[in-house]
Design a protein around this motif. Structure first.
Motif, PDB file in Angstrom:
ATOM      1  N   LEU A  79       0.821  -1.214   0.000  1.00  0.00           N
ATOM      2  CA  LEU A  79       0.000   0.000   0.000  1.00  0.00           C
ATOM      3  C   LEU A  79       0.854   1.264   0.000  1.00  0.00           C
ATOM      4  O   LEU A  79       0.476   2.287  -0.589  1.00  0.00           O
ATOM      5  N   ALA A  80       2.015   1.195   0.648  1.00  0.00           N
ATOM      6  CA  ALA A  80       2.889   2.371   0.703  1.00  0.00           C
ATOM      7  C   ALA A  80       3.424   2.749  -0.673  1.00  0.00           C
ATOM      8  O   ALA A  80       3.847   3.887  -0.892  1.00  0.00           O
ATOM      9  N   SER A  81       3.410   1.790  -1.615  1.00  0.00           N
ATOM     10  CA  SER A  81       3.899   2.084  -2.961  1.00  0.00           C
ATOM     11  C   SER A  81       2.849   2.768  -3.839  1.00  0.00           C
ATOM     12  O   SER A  81       3.145   3.184  -4.956  1.00  0.00           O
ATOM     13  N   HIS A  82       1.629   2.896  -3.339  1.00  0.00           N
ATOM     14  CA  HIS A  82       0.587   3.591  -4.102  1.00  0.00           C
ATOM     15  C   HIS A  82       0.881   5.089  -4.095  1.00  0.00           C
ATOM     16  O   HIS A  82       1.199   5.660  -3.049  1.00  0.00           O
ATOM     17  N   PRO A  83       0.768   5.740  -5.227  1.00  0.00           N
ATOM     18  CA  PRO A  83       1.164   7.160  -5.307  1.00  0.00           C
ATOM     19  C   PRO A  83       0.340   8.103  -4.444  1.00  0.00           C
ATOM     20  O   PRO A  83       0.786   9.232  -4.172  1.00  0.00           O
ATOM     21  N   VAL A 143      -4.914   4.584   6.636  1.00  0.00           N
ATOM     22  CA  VAL A 143      -4.114   5.277   5.631  1.00  0.00           C
ATOM     23  C   VAL A 143      -4.134   6.789   5.837  1.00  0.00           C
ATOM     24  O   VAL A 143      -5.199   7.381   6.081  1.00  0.00           O
ATOM     25  N   VAL A 144      -2.958   7.390   5.720  1.00  0.00           N
ATOM     26  CA  VAL A 144      -2.825   8.842   5.652  1.00  0.00           C
ATOM     27  C   VAL A 144      -2.552   9.191   4.191  1.00  0.00           C
ATOM     28  O   VAL A 144      -1.492   8.851   3.658  1.00  0.00           O
ATOM     29  N   ALA A 149      -3.947  14.492  -2.614  1.00  0.00           N
ATOM     30  CA  ALA A 149      -4.251  13.248  -3.322  1.00  0.00           C
ATOM     31  C   ALA A 149      -5.670  12.786  -2.995  1.00  0.00           C
ATOM     32  O   ALA A 149      -6.189  13.031  -1.905  1.00  0.00           O
ATOM     33  N   SER A 150      -6.269  12.112  -3.932  1.00  0.00           N
ATOM     34  CA  SER A 150      -7.608  11.562  -3.739  1.00  0.00           C
ATOM     35  C   SER A 150      -7.590  10.094  -4.114  1.00  0.00           C
ATOM     36  O   SER A 150      -7.176   9.736  -5.227  1.00  0.00           O
ATOM     37  N   VAL A 151      -8.025   9.247  -3.205  1.00  0.00           N
ATOM     38  CA  VAL A 151      -8.072   7.819  -3.461  1.00  0.00           C
ATOM     39  C   VAL A 151      -9.178   7.204  -2.620  1.00  0.00           C
ATOM     40  O   VAL A 151      -9.478   7.678  -1.516  1.00  0.00           O
ATOM     41  N   THR A 152      -9.801   6.176  -3.132  1.00  0.00           N
ATOM     42  CA  THR A 152     -10.885   5.515  -2.409  1.00  0.00           C
ATOM     43  C   THR A 152     -10.402   4.216  -1.787  1.00  0.00           C
ATOM     44  O   THR A 152      -9.367   3.659  -2.184  1.00  0.00           O
ATOM     45  N   GLU A 210     -11.861   1.382  -2.139  1.00  0.00           N
ATOM     46  CA  GLU A 210     -11.991   0.356  -3.161  1.00  0.00           C
ATOM     47  C   GLU A 210     -10.771   0.316  -4.074  1.00  0.00           C
ATOM     48  O   GLU A 210     -10.302  -0.762  -4.471  1.00  0.00           O
ATOM     49  N   ALA A 211     -10.235   1.504  -4.397  1.00  0.00           N
ATOM     50  CA  ALA A 211      -9.064   1.564  -5.275  1.00  0.00           C
ATOM     51  C   ALA A 211      -7.841   0.958  -4.593  1.00  0.00           C
ATOM     52  O   ALA A 211      -7.051   0.252  -5.229  1.00  0.00           O
ATOM     53  N   LEU A 212      -7.678   1.226  -3.291  1.00  0.00           N
ATOM     54  CA  LEU A 212      -6.526   0.679  -2.574  1.00  0.00           C
ATOM     55  C   LEU A 212      -6.650  -0.829  -2.413  1.00  0.00           C
ATOM     56  O   LEU A 212      -5.657  -1.565  -2.518  1.00  0.00           O
ATOM     57  N   ILE A 213      -7.842  -1.304  -2.173  1.00  0.00           N
ATOM     58  CA  ILE A 213      -8.049  -2.746  -2.032  1.00  0.00           C
ATOM     59  C   ILE A 213      -7.743  -3.445  -3.362  1.00  0.00           C
ATOM     60  O   ILE A 213      -7.081  -4.493  -3.392  1.00  0.00           O
ATOM     61  N   ALA A 214      -8.208  -2.859  -4.461  1.00  0.00           N
ATOM     62  CA  ALA A 214      -7.921  -3.442  -5.773  1.00  0.00           C
ATOM     63  C   ALA A 214      -6.424  -3.407  -6.075  1.00  0.00           C
ATOM     64  O   ALA A 214      -5.870  -4.344  -6.665  1.00  0.00           O
ATOM     65  N   TYR A 215      -5.762  -2.344  -5.668  1.00  0.00           N
ATOM     66  CA  TYR A 215      -4.314  -2.209  -5.877  1.00  0.00           C
ATOM     67  C   TYR A 215      -3.566  -3.314  -5.133  1.00  0.00           C
ATOM     68  O   TYR A 215      -2.651  -3.947  -5.674  1.00  0.00           O
ATOM     69  N   ALA A 216      -3.966  -3.569  -3.905  1.00  0.00           N
ATOM     70  CA  ALA A 216      -3.311  -4.612  -3.108  1.00  0.00           C
ATOM     71  C   ALA A 216      -3.577  -5.993  -3.695  1.00  0.00           C
ATOM     72  O   ALA A 216      -2.703  -6.860  -3.701  1.00  0.00           O
ATOM     73  N   ARG A 217      -4.775  -6.191  -4.223  1.00  0.00           N
ATOM     74  CA  ARG A 217      -5.137  -7.513  -4.742  1.00  0.00           C
ATOM     75  C   ARG A 217      -4.271  -7.921  -5.926  1.00  0.00           C
ATOM     76  O   ARG A 217      -4.065  -9.103  -6.188  1.00  0.00           O
ATOM     77  N   ASN A 218      -3.730  -6.949  -6.641  1.00  0.00           N
ATOM     78  CA  ASN A 218      -2.867  -7.245  -7.777  1.00  0.00           C
ATOM     79  C   ASN A 218      -1.458  -7.650  -7.361  1.00  0.00           C
ATOM     80  O   ASN A 218      -0.685  -8.119  -8.198  1.00  0.00           O
TER      81      ASN A 218
END
Length: 525
Positions: free
Chosen positions: A436-440, A463-464, A469-472, A474-482
């Motif tokens: 998750l920390a690698s997400h922009p 998450v901070v 930045a704007s992120v949901t 759902e987007a972070l969960i999908a990012y981790a799933r990959n």
């Protein structure tokens, strides 16, 4: 008196000769007698030597449970070859990291993972060959054709002893790097031999038992349970993985007497059986562990099934269970003992230590230390981590915080190393945090376990976001799933302005967890 086996190979040979016609393994309608099991293991051993494996070589297994896994495991044990079961729930990148770390020379894969195995074969120079379990079209890669094409094992000149490693199970580490736990012949046999038939009759494996192996073999709860049943000369009914129809068939049609499962799995069964017909008359014992049993579920289970219940506590590094809440503790409830994990089992020792390693008084919380004949040899190629886990006196530092009451019952309070257990799977927050920390859009992240009535715990990310930045969620969960295995992916995400820290800047995860565990008997799952 039960025979004492010097090695697991001796165990296979003993039962092959003493109980040759009895069924050792049942899988998918296929029964294997102890005599055939001995013969198959011997051919596997010969095949490994013919393939160039040596004493101490590693071979990996990628797949769900199979009777052929135990032929591979015990055949390899006969010639000092180490089997490394891979967690099929991991992503390809995670699998390749483990495969490379283990330095595996051969990879045995079940059909659904064969294509993935072939991809990894190309990428790993040290991996000489992939052999498919069950359905290989190429005879050169088909396990049973490979096995049956070998001459029976003769005198190899290889000496195998109790001190030799036979199994290497990977458990995630707090640094994010998986660690290979090396278990020896003596680790497994020592634990099985230590059972006290007078004090612990429920712990003794006997030939009349039918054990259901539904826990994954990449866990000690799967492999160890299967080895225990083989040790006692009983029958192992093996499921590829847990399923309600599979478990029901094993109990109703095959007469399973002893079953190990996590509470989440038991709840699925109880929900179904309470609502309709079911025949569980063969059941003598249900063993549970890996996460706590909700009291309401335990009461329902005891009332419906009427069999013995045993709770186990242990870890891969101790070859599984070292503490148990016995059947009598479930039937004759004293105080809050059902909230405990039980008492130390025969052959083991327990102490609660403070930060300096000194034993603390009854009722005082400290780190749980265990001394057991099942202590691992160490972590593969990680001598410093081994030293940090096993003391010079042979105590295993579990990383769990807990206390002993005046009667010796162990109560767990928290995990010193922040591990999360969800549905029996060990999850280390650092692995999820690194992704998750690698997400922009993420500035900081802390991952914690929060209570869940079905899974024990689920993963939550706090998450901070980065400024602007704007992120949901759902987007972070999908990012981790990959990037990581599905069971490690956060089920929920909270967004905060800052994370709580102490004066040294360390994130205070206890403060993050505290609101979610209010009113719970213990803050560990």
């Amino acid at each position: 008196m039960k025979a004492r086996f010097e090695t697991l190979g001796d165990m296979v040979r003993h039962h092959g000769q003493a109980r040759g016609e009895a069924v050792a393994l049942s899988f998918g309608g296929r029964d294997t007698s102890f005599a055939h099991f001995q013969a198959h293991c011997g051919r596997v051993a010969a095949g490994l030597i013919a393939a160039g494996c040596r004493h101490g070589s590693r071979v990996a297994y990628l797949g769900k449970n199979s009777d052929l896994f135990f032929e591979l495991l015990l055949g390899a044990a006969m010639v000092g070859v180490v089997v490394v079961p891979l967690n099929w729930r991991l992503s390809q990148a995670e699998l390749e990291a483990v495969l490379g770390d283990a330095e595996a020379e051969l990879l045995f894969a079940t059909a659904e993972y064969h294509d993935l195995a072939l991809k990894m074969e190309v990428r790993h120079a040290g991996l000489r060959r992939v052999i498919e379990i069950e359905h290989g079209l190429d005879a050169g890669r088909h396990f049973t054709a490979w096995r049956d094409g070998q001459h029976p094992l003769g005198d190899t000149g290889i000496i195998v002893s109790r001190a030799d490693v036979f199994l290497q199970l990977y458990t995630s580490g707090t640094t994010g790097r998986p660690k290979g736990v090396m278990l020896t012949h003596g680790s497994v046999l020592g634990v099985l031999e230590a059972a006290d038939p007078v004090r612990e009759p429920w712990r003794i494996w006997t030939p009349d038992m039918v054990g259901l192996v539904a826990m994954p073999v990449f866990h000690i709860s799967g492999t160890g349970w299967g080895l225990g049943c083989l040790y006692g000369g009983g029958r192992s009914v093996i499921l590829p993985e847990f399923s309600i129809p599979g478990v029901e068939h094993a109990i109703e049609a095959l007469g399973a007497t002893h079953v190990m499962m996590v509470p989440a799995a038991l709840q699925m069964l109880i929900d179904k059986w309470e609502a309709g017909a079911g025949n569980w008359s063969s059941l003598r014992q249900i063993v549970y562990g890996a996460s706590p049993m909700p009291p309401a579920l335990l009461r329902r289970s005891l009332a419906l099934l009427g069999c013995d219940f045993v709770q186990y506590y242990g870890m891969t590094e101790t070859t599984g269970s070292v503490v148990a809440l016995a059947p009598e503790d479930h039937l004759r409830v004293v105080g809050n003992r059902l909230a405990s994990t039980g008492r130390i089992m025969a052959g083991n020792a327990i102490r609660i230590a403070d930060g300096a390693g000194s034993e603390v008084e009854s009722g005082t919380v400290g780190e749980v230390w265990i001394k057991t004949p099942g202590t691992m040899l160490g972590y593969w190629n990680l001598p410093q981590a081994t030293v940090e886990t096993i003391t010079p006196e042979g105590w295993v530092r579990t990383g769990d915080a807990g206390y002993l009451d005046a009667d010796g019952y162990l109560f767990l309070c928290d995990r010193i190393k922040d591990m999360i257990i969800s549905g029996g799977e060990n999850i280390y927050p650092i692995e999820v945090e690194n992704v998750l920390a690698s997400h922009p859009a993420v500035a900081e992240v802390a991952v914690i376990g929060v209570p869940d009535d079905r899974w024990g715990e689920t993963v939550k990310a706090v998450v901070v976001p980065k400024d602007g930045a704007s992120v949901t969620a759902e987007a972070l969960i999908a990012y981790a799933r990959n990037a990581i295995a599905g069971y490690k992916v956060p089920r929920s995400v909270d967004f905060v302005g800052q994370l709580p820290r102490n004066s040294a800047g360390k994130i205070l995860k206890r403060e993050l967890r505290a609101p979610y565990w209010v009113g719970r008997e213990r803050s560990i799952a």
